[in-house]
Design a protein around this motif. Structure first.
Motif, short mmCIF file in Angstrom:
data_model
loop_
_atom_site.label_atom_id
_atom_site.label_comp_id
_atom_site.label_asym_id
_atom_site.label_seq_id
_atom_site.Cartn_x
_atom_site.Cartn_y
_atom_site.Cartn_z
N LYS A 90 0.89 -1.18 -0.04
CA LYS A 90 0.06 -0.03 0.13
C LYS A 90 0.99 1.22 0.08
CE LYS A 90 -3.89 -2.22 2.27
NZ LYS A 90 -4.88 -2.20 3.41
N SER A 107 2.34 6.93 -0.11
CA SER A 107 1.19 6.16 -0.10
C SER A 107 0.43 6.10 -1.60
CB SER A 107 -0.15 6.98 0.71
OG SER A 107 -1.49 6.18 0.51
N HIS A 109 -2.15 4.71 -2.29
CA HIS A 109 -3.70 4.67 -2.35
C HIS A 109 -4.16 6.26 -2.87
CE1 HIS A 109 -7.84 4.34 -1.27
NE2 HIS A 109 -7.82 5.60 -0.37
#
Length: 324
Positions: A90, A107, A109
């Motif tokens: 992630k 990150s 994401h």
């Protein structure tokens, strides 16, 4: 520091690695997603994803099972190099090759930086993540190796060395190796590294050391050098077992890797080939042809039977089905 990439198609993960089937590897797919050289690659622990950084400031995440690009990000201001998955799949860590020498924690994401690790005063040339904890190490031209924790901005440990140290954790995350002055390997216990190394191996060999790796069983160390030869070192005794000659030159940074079982060593060459050696004998087994430019790194996926390589393009190698 050009490095290898991407493992696609969900093949038989139990396929036994032999000299016959590694010798049958064929270039099955090419990725032409970068306008600059790919300078690093990291495989997720599951083997399903890999991430690359490039001199064109891009970060690519690849689905290794489907054989496609999953997403693409950029670090235009700071550049990106030495990319590694930081925790699962992630987030990633990467060094900078523009502006400053900060390590950045990104990150995947939402494409936001979670933390900055500031301390090195010159370019970072080595980055290794712990296989068991949220720790990582870096080595720099500033003559220091630093231990970091993902949960803190502050350096957790500092080693002053000569030259630019290259670092690697052992497979259990208990020890780490530091290559110093391209002439010695120091082994440290992570829990007591401030007391100094518990072993020091002097390796008499010419060339600049650019990378160091443990085999998965912890018995061997592989040192990649400039202009291209590879040193196989006994991780217990420090004996130089083999010097693997390769087609390198002073400009190329050719980084080798082990097969998951440690039986084979893979490394690209300036002639566009990937060479495969036996780690037990040091004998060259085969040379795989497929690239037109220098192949500076290769990576073998331990979950899917596939090999990746990168020059200005990325290639995925799969074994001939007739050899399964």
């Amino acid at each position: 520091m050009q490095c290898a990439v991407f493992f696609v198609f969900n093949r038989d993960a139990q396929m036994r690695i032999t000299s016959e089937n590694v010798g049958s590897l064929q270039l099955a797919k090419r990725f032409r997603d970068n306008s600059g050289r790919v300078n690093s690659l990291c495989l997720a622990p599951s083997g399903e994803l890999c991430v690359t950084s490039s001199d064109d400031d891009s970060i690519h995440i690849y689905d290794c099972v489907q054989g496609k690009v999953k997403s693409k990000l950029y670090s235009k201001k700071y550049g990106c190099d030495l990319i590694h998955f930081a925790h699962g799949a992630k987030s990633v860590l990467h060094a900078s090759n523009k502006v400053d020498n900060t390590i950045r924690y990104l990150s995947l994401h939402d494409n936001k930086y979670l933390r900055y690790f500031i301390g090195h005063t010159q370019r970072v040339v080595s980055l290794a993540t712990s296989p068991s904890e949220d720790l990582f190490m870096t080595g720099s031209y500033d003559g220091t190796a630093r231990l970091w924790d993902l949960r803190s901005n502050n350096t957790q440990g500092l080693l002053h060395t000569s030259g630019a140290p290259i670092v690697s954790f052992d497979p259990e995350g208990v020890l780490f190796a530091a290559g110093i002055e391209s002439s010695m390997i120091k082994l440290y216990d992570l829990r007591t590294f401030d007391r100094g190394p518990f072993s020091t191996f002097n390796i008499q060999h010419h060339g600049e050391w650019i990378d160091i790796q443990f085999s998965n069983d912890g018995k061997l160390l592989l040192v990649s050098t400039r202009p291209g030869s590879l040193l196989l070192v006994d991780a217990y005794t420090g004996d130089l077992k083999s010097v693997l000659a390769n087609t390198g030159n002073g400009a190329a940074l050719l980084k080798g890797c082990f097969s998951p079982d440690g039986q084979f060593v893979f490394c690209g060459g300036i002639d566009g080939c990937v060479s495969i050696w036996s780690s037990s004998t040091g004998r060259l087994l085969t040379r795989l042809q497929g690239h037109t430019g220098p192949v500076e790194c290769v990576v073998f996926n331990p979950k899917l039977f596939s090999l990746a390589s990168a020059s200005s393009e990325v290639g995925l190698w799969l074994p001939d089905d007739s050899d399964k």
